[in-house]
Design an enzyme around this catalytic site. Structure first.
Site, PDB file in Angstrom:
ATOM      1  N   HIS A  98      14.860   3.379   0.779  1.00  0.00           N
ATOM      2  CA  HIS A  98      15.816   2.306   0.462  1.00  0.00           C
ATOM      3  C   HIS A  98      16.312   2.359  -0.989  1.00  0.00           C
ATOM      4  O   HIS A  98      17.335   1.752  -1.307  1.00  0.00           O
ATOM      5  CB  HIS A  98      15.207   0.921   0.713  1.00  0.00           C
ATOM      6  CG  HIS A  98      14.911   0.642   2.155  1.00  0.00           C
ATOM      7  ND1 HIS A  98      15.884   0.661   3.130  1.00  0.00           N
ATOM      8  CD2 HIS A  98      13.747   0.355   2.801  1.00  0.00           C
ATOM      9  CE1 HIS A  98      15.337   0.383   4.311  1.00  0.00           C
ATOM     10  NE2 HIS A  98      14.038   0.207   4.145  1.00  0.00           N
ATOM     11  N   HIS A 150      14.083   1.471   9.795  1.00  0.00           N
ATOM     12  CA  HIS A 150      15.109   0.902   8.922  1.00  0.00           C
ATOM     13  C   HIS A 150      16.052   2.002   8.436  1.00  0.00           C
ATOM     14  O   HIS A 150      15.598   3.111   8.134  1.00  0.00           O
ATOM     15  CB  HIS A 150      14.450   0.214   7.718  1.00  0.00           C
ATOM     16  CG  HIS A 150      13.463  -0.838   8.111  1.00  0.00           C
ATOM     17  ND1 HIS A 150      12.107  -0.637   8.053  1.00  0.00           N
ATOM     18  CD2 HIS A 150      13.655  -2.088   8.596  1.00  0.00           C
ATOM     19  CE1 HIS A 150      11.494  -1.736   8.474  1.00  0.00           C
ATOM     20  NE2 HIS A 150      12.410  -2.633   8.824  1.00  0.00           N
ATOM     21  N   ASP A 209       7.492   2.741  11.894  1.00  0.00           N
ATOM     22  CA  ASP A 209       7.781   1.332  12.210  1.00  0.00           C
ATOM     23  C   ASP A 209       8.756   1.148  13.383  1.00  0.00           C
ATOM     24  O   ASP A 209       9.097   0.011  13.723  1.00  0.00           O
ATOM     25  CB  ASP A 209       8.248   0.552  10.968  1.00  0.00           C
ATOM     26  CG  ASP A 209       9.198   1.326  10.081  1.00  0.00           C
ATOM     27  OD1 ASP A 209       9.707   2.377  10.518  1.00  0.00           O
ATOM     28  OD2 ASP A 209       9.449   0.869   8.939  1.00  0.00           O
ATOM     29  N   TYR A 225       4.054  -0.521   9.685  1.00  0.00           N
ATOM     30  CA  TYR A 225       3.302  -1.731   9.309  1.00  0.00           C
ATOM     31  C   TYR A 225       2.382  -2.257  10.391  1.00  0.00           C
ATOM     32  O   TYR A 225       1.724  -3.274  10.200  1.00  0.00           O
ATOM     33  CB  TYR A 225       4.296  -2.807   8.826  1.00  0.00           C
ATOM     34  CG  TYR A 225       5.235  -2.195   7.806  1.00  0.00           C
ATOM     35  CD1 TYR A 225       4.768  -1.898   6.521  1.00  0.00           C
ATOM     36  CD2 TYR A 225       6.515  -1.794   8.157  1.00  0.00           C
ATOM     37  CE1 TYR A 225       5.583  -1.229   5.619  1.00  0.00           C
ATOM     38  CE2 TYR A 225       7.340  -1.130   7.260  1.00  0.00           C
ATOM     39  CZ  TYR A 225       6.867  -0.859   5.993  1.00  0.00           C
ATOM     40  OH  TYR A 225       7.658  -0.187   5.109  1.00  0.00           O
TER      41      TYR A 225
HETATM   42  N1  Q9C Z   1      12.171  -9.545   9.273  1.00  0.00           N
HETATM   43  C1  Q9C Z   1      10.394   0.350   4.725  1.00  0.00           C
HETATM   44  O1  Q9C Z   1      10.039   0.448   5.901  1.00  0.00           O
HETATM   45  N2  Q9C Z   1      11.948  -6.848   5.202  1.00  0.00           N
HETATM   46  N3  Q9C Z   1      10.905  -0.782   4.222  1.00  0.00           N
HETATM   47  C2  Q9C Z   1      12.200  -6.905   6.590  1.00  0.00           C
HETATM   48  C3  Q9C Z   1      12.112  -8.245   8.657  1.00  0.00           C
HETATM   49  C4  Q9C Z   1      12.014  -5.610   4.499  1.00  0.00           C
HETATM   50  C5  Q9C Z   1      11.123  -1.935   5.047  1.00  0.00           C
HETATM   51  C6  Q9C Z   1      12.146  -8.299   7.145  1.00  0.00           C
HETATM   52  C7  Q9C Z   1      11.668  -4.365   5.227  1.00  0.00           C
HETATM   53  C8  Q9C Z   1      11.596  -3.148   4.340  1.00  0.00           C
HETATM   54  C9  Q9C Z   1      10.176   1.490   3.786  1.00  0.00           C
HETATM   55 ZN    ZN Z   2      10.974   1.024   7.559  1.00  0.00          ZN
END
Ligand code: Q9C
Ligand code: ZN
Length: 346
Positions: free
Chosen positions: A162, A200, A287, A326
């Site tokens: 990101h 993502h 994820d 996660y």
């Molecule tokens: N309701 C990576 O996987 N917030 N970043 C999401 C979802 C941020 C993910 C909220 C997610 C960041 C590296």
């Molecule tokens: Zn991610």
């Protein structure tokens, strides 16, 4: 057996909170993620786990802006000097029709200038951990570039996809995959492809290479209508100028399973081959797993093995870089299933 690059210095990043649903929660992106991956690696006989070498900032400076790096290095101390008690977090932004190219002097303004979202807080050890994560990535890249390995796994934390040239967010600070792609371009390959399978969209990687034709970015992710980072990752984003055609997004609607996901993978791999790719980088997020607490897609643990196998069939030298994931209890199984798939072509 595939070599793994790892440093326990990732633990230096240990932010207290993440903002989710109006509540300050324990960050999803927490040190224990890596413990579960290491445990599974050992169980499955990935015993060749080696520490990173130290790299200077030359490559990092080719990807990130100097003022942003200065902020990451010194911002937290400024934040504390201002008298703030908690970790550093953005609460105001240059939103639509405001001035977005003048850096404020006040640290509360600065953090808004450099943040792309407010979930991610910066703590005392974040900068050091991000530097080591970049070393973990570059150590793997060096082994591939000098021909000593055909496949390596850089167990990076914090993740990177990101992070843009001058923004952090989504748990990312330095864009490890982008830094590695630049390294491979400089050292070993005319055409580099990054295949990002984190759920993502890797807005940072896309943005960094959007106008370049030497690095192809291919991403399979939850579609922006449903999924973070929401404001990039549509299928009509194909690159710009010289980079036209060197960006390919496969946005997938919430609830998507391997039947749709796997079709995107087949198409994406064809794009990677047509590009004339000489070195492949995988941004490995797990994820997209069905039990992930923040991901909307529905891949199974077995699917991660199949994905690895399918990618291995294109027979390119491949550097696997850890991004998100996660569902902590299953993160090791999913990541290692992927690696085992990579070692076993169909
Ligand atoms: N309701 C990576 O996987 N917030 N970043 C999401 C979802 C941020 C993910 C909220 C997610 C960041 C590296
Ligand atoms: Zn991610």
């Amino acid at each position: 057996m595939m070599k793994v690059i790892y440093s326990d210095q990732h633990k230096l990043r240990n932010a207290q909170f993440e903002l989710l649903g109006g509540v300050l929660v324990r960050p999803f992106e927490r040190p224990e993620r890596i413990d579960y991956i290491l445990e599974r690696l050992k169980e499955r006989k990935f015993h060749d786990i080696i520490p990173p070498k130290e790299f200077d900032m030359t490559l990092v400076k080719k990807i990130h802006k100097a003022d942003y790096l200065d902020f990451l290095e010194n911002g937290f101390a400024e934040w504390k000097a201002e008298g703030y008690e908690g970790d550093m977090v953005a609460t105001s932004w240059p939103a639509r029709r405001m001035v977005d190219d003048r850096l404020p002097d006040n640290i509360d303004g600065k953090v808004g200038y450099y943040a792309l979202a407010s979930e991610t807080m910066i703590d005392k050890g974040t900068w050091q951990a991000a530097l080591v994560s970049k070393d973990v990535a570059l150590t793997g890249a060096e082994m591939i570039a000098n021909g000593s390995e055909k496949m390596v796994f850089s167990l990076c934390r914090p993740p990177g996809h990101h992070a843009t040239a001058d923004m952090f967010g989504g748990y990312c600070f330095l864009n490890n995959a982008a830094i590695v792609a630049q390294y491979m371009r400089d050292q070993a390959a005319k055409k580099v492809a990054i295949l990002d399978i984190d759920v993502h969209h890797g807005n940072g990687i896309q943005d960094i290479f959007y106008e370049r034709n030497d690095v192809l970015y291919v991403s399979i992710h939850g579609r922006p209508q449903d999924t973070y980072p929401y404001f990039l990752g549509y299928d009509d984003e194909n690159g710009k100028g010289m980079g036209e055609g060197a960006n390919k997004n496969y946005p997938i609607a919430a609830g998507g399973k391997y039947d749709v996901w796997g079709q995107a993978l087949i198409d994406g791999l064809q794009t990677i081959q047509d590009f004339g790719t000489e070195a492949l980088i995988i941004s490995l997020g797990t994820d997209a797993f069905e039990k992930d607490p923040i991901g909307p897609l529905k891949l199974t643990s077995d699917d991660f093995f199949t994905i690895g196998q399918t990618i291995a069939n294109v027979s390119l030298s491949t550097h696997i870089i850890m991004e998100g994931g996660y569902a902590i209890k299953e993160i090791g199984i999913n990541a290692v299933n992927f690696l085992e798939g990579m070692l076993e072509k169909k």
